[in-house]
Design a protein around this motif. Sequence first.
Motif, short mmCIF file in Angstrom:
data_model
loop_
_atom_site.label_atom_id
_atom_site.label_comp_id
_atom_site.label_asym_id
_atom_site.label_seq_id
_atom_site.Cartn_x
_atom_site.Cartn_y
_atom_site.Cartn_z
N VAL A 66 4.19 -1.29 3.27
CA VAL A 66 3.81 0.01 2.72
C VAL A 66 5.01 0.59 1.96
O VAL A 66 6.14 0.15 2.16
N ARG A 67 4.72 1.56 1.10
CA ARG A 67 5.81 2.13 0.32
C ARG A 67 5.60 3.61 0.02
O ARG A 67 4.48 4.12 0.13
N ALA A 68 6.70 4.23 -0.39
CA ALA A 68 6.69 5.59 -0.91
C ALA A 68 7.67 5.59 -2.09
O ALA A 68 8.66 4.86 -2.08
N THR A 69 7.37 6.39 -3.10
CA THR A 69 8.24 6.47 -4.27
C THR A 69 8.59 7.93 -4.56
O THR A 69 7.84 8.83 -4.19
N LEU A 76 10.38 0.90 0.96
CA LEU A 76 9.40 -0.07 1.47
C LEU A 76 9.58 -0.22 2.98
O LEU A 76 10.70 -0.13 3.48
N GLU A 134 12.92 5.97 -10.54
CA GLU A 134 11.95 6.13 -9.47
C GLU A 134 12.40 5.27 -8.29
O GLU A 134 12.34 4.04 -8.35
N GLU A 166 0.84 -1.20 0.00
CA GLU A 166 0.00 0.00 0.00
C GLU A 166 0.87 1.25 0.00
O GLU A 166 1.96 1.26 0.57
N ASP A 167 0.37 2.30 -0.63
CA ASP A 167 1.08 3.59 -0.67
C ASP A 167 0.62 4.47 0.48
O ASP A 167 -0.27 5.32 0.32
N ARG A 168 1.21 4.26 1.67
CA ARG A 168 0.84 5.05 2.85
C ARG A 168 1.90 4.88 3.94
O ARG A 168 2.72 3.98 3.87
N VAL A 179 12.26 3.61 -4.64
CA VAL A 179 11.17 3.05 -3.85
C VAL A 179 11.65 2.77 -2.43
O VAL A 179 12.68 2.12 -2.24
#
Length: 146
Positions: A132-135, A123, A119, A52-54, A121
Amino acid sequence: MRLTRRVLLQTTGLGVLGTLGGALDAQQHFFDPEEPTADEVIAEFADGQVIEDRDVTLVLQSFVEDGYRVPVEIHAPGAREIMLVAPANPSKKVLYVRFGRHSAVSHVVTRMRLAADQEVVALARMDNGSVVRATQKVSVLVGGCG
């Protein structure tokens, strides 16, 4: 003419062979044809969990002039593990950190190398097992990986 190590190496050609042999040996250490792809590295970390992206903050400049020293911060409150992936680098997994049970914060500040525009990443595996992740897209003027 005085016989020195330099003269001996120049006349016998061993200097060229030694240099070439060292370069070939270095290539074997730095290039691994079996290096996993970024998707494989991410899938291994996720271990079947939906990503999830959060809940992760990746602080990274969107444009860097020098890919040799790129400052990066990752904030992931409540994370047990953090991994940083750079898909365009020769080695995709840039950073892996596991926090102990008694860690007060899940925050990493470091520098990394970036080979090209990509990009990046970040995790994190949270305490409840979710991933969860952010990019962040980064443009690199001068690559830092070779």
